[in-house]
Design a protein around this motif. Structure first.
Motif, PDB file in Angstrom:
ATOM      1  N   THR A 103      91.007  -2.741 -54.757  1.00  0.00           N
ATOM      2  CA  THR A 103      92.147  -3.658 -54.780  1.00  0.00           C
ATOM      3  C   THR A 103      91.680  -5.006 -55.293  1.00  0.00           C
ATOM      4  OG1 THR A 103      93.053  -2.557 -52.813  1.00  0.00           O
ATOM      5  CG2 THR A 103      94.008  -4.690 -53.428  1.00  0.00           C
ATOM      6  N   VAL A 104      92.302  -5.498 -56.346  1.00  0.00           N
ATOM      7  CA  VAL A 104      91.961  -6.804 -56.910  1.00  0.00           C
ATOM      8  C   VAL A 104      92.811  -7.856 -56.214  1.00  0.00           C
ATOM      9  CG1 VAL A 104      91.772  -8.185 -59.013  1.00  0.00           C
ATOM     10  CG2 VAL A 104      91.453  -5.694 -59.109  1.00  0.00           C
ATOM     11  N   THR A 105      92.175  -8.934 -55.776  1.00  0.00           N
ATOM     12  CA  THR A 105      92.846  -9.963 -54.972  1.00  0.00           C
ATOM     13  C   THR A 105      92.681 -11.339 -55.596  1.00  0.00           C
ATOM     14  OG1 THR A 105      90.845 -10.298 -53.636  1.00  0.00           O
ATOM     15  CG2 THR A 105      92.446  -8.657 -52.833  1.00  0.00           C
ATOM     16  N   CYS A 106      93.361 -12.318 -55.035  1.00  0.00           N
ATOM     17  CA  CYS A 106      93.220 -13.708 -55.479  1.00  0.00           C
ATOM     18  C   CYS A 106      92.022 -14.329 -54.782  1.00  0.00           C
ATOM     19  CB  CYS A 106      94.501 -14.489 -55.203  1.00  0.00           C
ATOM     20  SG  CYS A 106      95.909 -13.904 -56.147  1.00  0.00           S
ATOM     21  N   GLY A 107      90.854 -14.008 -55.273  1.00  0.00           N
ATOM     22  CA  GLY A 107      89.618 -14.501 -54.698  1.00  0.00           C
ATOM     23  C   GLY A 107      89.179 -13.687 -53.493  1.00  0.00           C
ATOM     24  N   SER A 108      87.931 -13.902 -53.077  1.00  0.00           N
ATOM     25  CA  SER A 108      87.427 -13.203 -51.889  1.00  0.00           C
ATOM     26  C   SER A 108      88.075 -13.736 -50.620  1.00  0.00           C
ATOM     27  CB  SER A 108      85.905 -13.337 -51.795  1.00  0.00           C
ATOM     28  OG  SER A 108      85.520 -14.699 -51.696  1.00  0.00           O
ATOM     29  N   THR A 109      88.634 -14.955 -50.681  1.00  0.00           N
ATOM     30  CA  THR A 109      89.337 -15.506 -49.525  1.00  0.00           C
ATOM     31  C   THR A 109      90.520 -14.617 -49.163  1.00  0.00           C
ATOM     32  OG1 THR A 109      88.688 -17.767 -50.083  1.00  0.00           O
ATOM     33  CG2 THR A 109      90.571 -17.511 -48.627  1.00  0.00           C
ATOM     34  N   GLU A 110      91.307 -14.249 -50.174  1.00  0.00           N
ATOM     35  CA  GLU A 110      92.406 -13.332 -49.892  1.00  0.00           C
ATOM     36  C   GLU A 110      91.893 -11.939 -49.569  1.00  0.00           C
ATOM     37  OE1 GLU A 110      95.919 -10.633 -51.275  1.00  0.00           O
ATOM     38  OE2 GLU A 110      94.952 -11.737 -52.902  1.00  0.00           O
ATOM     39  N   ALA A 111      90.813 -11.526 -50.213  1.00  0.00           N
ATOM     40  CA  ALA A 111      90.244 -10.205 -49.928  1.00  0.00           C
ATOM     41  C   ALA A 111      89.918 -10.067 -48.450  1.00  0.00           C
ATOM     42  CB  ALA A 111      88.987  -9.991 -50.774  1.00  0.00           C
ATOM     43  N   MET A 112      89.293 -11.109 -47.883  1.00  0.00           N
ATOM     44  CA  MET A 112      88.930 -11.066 -46.470  1.00  0.00           C
ATOM     45  C   MET A 112      90.165 -11.083 -45.578  1.00  0.00           C
ATOM     46  SD  MET A 112      86.634 -10.910 -44.062  1.00  0.00           S
ATOM     47  CE  MET A 112      85.114 -11.091 -45.010  1.00  0.00           C
ATOM     48  N   LEU A 113      91.114 -11.976 -45.861  1.00  0.00           N
ATOM     49  CA  LEU A 113      92.314 -12.061 -45.031  1.00  0.00           C
ATOM     50  C   LEU A 113      93.113 -10.764 -45.109  1.00  0.00           C
ATOM     51  CD1 LEU A 113      94.168 -13.625 -43.166  1.00  0.00           C
ATOM     52  CD2 LEU A 113      95.244 -14.657 -45.179  1.00  0.00           C
ATOM     53  N   ALA A 114      93.281 -10.201 -46.309  1.00  0.00           N
ATOM     54  CA  ALA A 114      94.011  -8.944 -46.451  1.00  0.00           C
ATOM     55  C   ALA A 114      93.314  -7.825 -45.690  1.00  0.00           C
ATOM     56  CB  ALA A 114      94.157  -8.587 -47.925  1.00  0.00           C
TER      57      ALA A 114
END
Length: 398
Positions: A103-114
């Motif tokens: 899953t491609v996200t808006c930065g690793s910040t969103e990756a972690m929160l998601a």
């Protein structure tokens, strides 16, 4: 106290979110604003001041005219995910299906929160090593989970097996693991990761890893992927990004690697958080994902030179610090300066020495005020200037 606002219509006070009142704004980003206010050299917020690779910029220029300029598939453009899958397998030996596990996200910040929102429930407990990147605590609070902090012990920032296991005995469902670790620069060895995996499997738990500094590791240390260890692929959710590896922190391209069942949940959360990452930037970044091994060897050489130059400056200034094994951060002990508050120290540092740092208390659960964090992802002339400023730091002694 519950936050409120005034409702003009019925003249009553409306309650705001309790969760958002529990944590402050990012201290790291705040320190950038303070650096701007005082005209200080910003060694606080960790972003490089040098350009991305030329080939990447050339592709970005081409994409600006050719596109795509509309939404990509929510979980990432097809060619981006395929290139990412190939790159991940090359370095980790792990095969992730680009159609169902990336899953491609808006930065690793969103990756972690998601990832946190997709895997943890209200009332769950999550283990976090301390010192820790400040977002992790806020992420846990936003999803209704309770963090359990496990200390990393100085000077090597090693963990104690009994303390880690106690977190799982106390009900931790998962562990958030930053490797290489921001802020302390620790690189977890394969032996340490095996010990972690043994405990995680014993308590039928899982791990969310943050591996954004995977390619910024200093010899003789090497990055080991927890998910590559026996029985851990199905228990590991990997959060990562292109930001640090290709010097494109402003592009906000992150990703999550996870087993299909977990990835499906992450994608649902991601879809409603941000819809998707920027399509033209994904298109351009495929070029970087196809770089050969020589790029990563040059990257390590570049960062090793920057680290050595800045650490020499710290030594010349007579400061005590922990030599980072990875990342582009270094923690400095400021106990000798006599400040009760590391935040006050950083304000004076920015105002009087014109140098920016992050107060270490933002990385510790107990508000430890003995440390500050610098970053050294800077051009040679900037590092030279920073080292000259460090020679003045003794004026802050109480």
């Amino acid at each position: 106290m519950t936050a409120t606002l005034f409702n003009i219509k019925d003249k009553k006070m409306i309650s705001l979110s309790k969760k958002s009142s529990v944590f402050e704004d990012s201290v790291i980003r705040r320190m950038t604003r303070i650096c701007n206010e005082y005209g200080a050299l910003n060694l606080s917020q960790g972003f490089p001041d040098f350009d991305p690779p030329h080939e990447l910029l050339a592709k970005l220029e081409e994409t600006a005219f050719k596109g795509p300029h509309q939404y990509a598939i929510t979980w990432g453009a097809d060619n981006f995910r395929k290139a990412l899958s190939k790159k991940v397998e090359h370095f980790s030996g792990l095969s992730y299906d680009p159609q169902s596990e990336i899953t491609v996200t808006c930065g690793s910040t969103e990756a972690m929160l998601a990832s946190v929102l997709a895997t943890l429930n209200d009332g769950d407990k999550v283990a976090i090593f301390s010192p820790f990147y400040e977002n992790y605590g806020a992420d846990a609070i936003l999803c209704g989970a309770t963090p359990i902090y496990i200390p990393l012990h100085e000077p090597s920032f090693n963990f104690n097996d009994e303390e880690l296991e106690q977190a799982f005995k106390d009900g931790a469902k998962a562990l958030i693991l930053c490797n290489p670790s921001n802020p302390c620069g620790k690189v977890f060895t394969k032996e340490e990761l095996l010990r972690i995996s043994t405990i995680v499997k014993k308590y039928d738990a899982f791990v969310i890893t943050d591996e954004v500094y995977e390619h910024i590791v200093y010899a003789p240390y090497e990055h080991c992927y927890l998910a590559s260890l026996p029985g851990m692929r199905e228990r590991t959710v990997i959060c990562n990004s292109l930001s640090k590896t290709y010097s494109i922190t402003g592009w906000r391209l992150g990703y999550v690697l996870a087993p299909a069942e977990v990835a499906d949940r992450v994608r649902k959360v991601h879809d409603f958080l941000t819809v998707g990452a920027a399509a033209p930037l994904q298109e351009a970044a495929v070029t970087a994902l196809n770089f050969g091994d020589e790029y990563y060897a040059a990257l390590q050489k570049h960062y090793t030179a920057m680290r050595d130059r800045f650490l020499n400056g710290l030594s010349d200034a007579g400061l005590k610090f922990f030599t980072p094994q990875g990342t582009y951060f270094v923690m400095v002990d400021i106990s000798e300066f006599g400040y009760e508050s590391d935040y006050d120290f950083c304000i004076d540092l920015a105002q009087k020495v014109k140098l920016g740092a992050v107060p270490g208390s933002s990385f510790f659960k107990d508000g430890c005020s003995r440390y500050i964090r610098f970053h050294f992802a800077k051009k040679d002339d900037v590092l030279k200037e920073a080292c000259e400023k460090l020679k003045q730091i003794k004026i802050l002694k109480k």
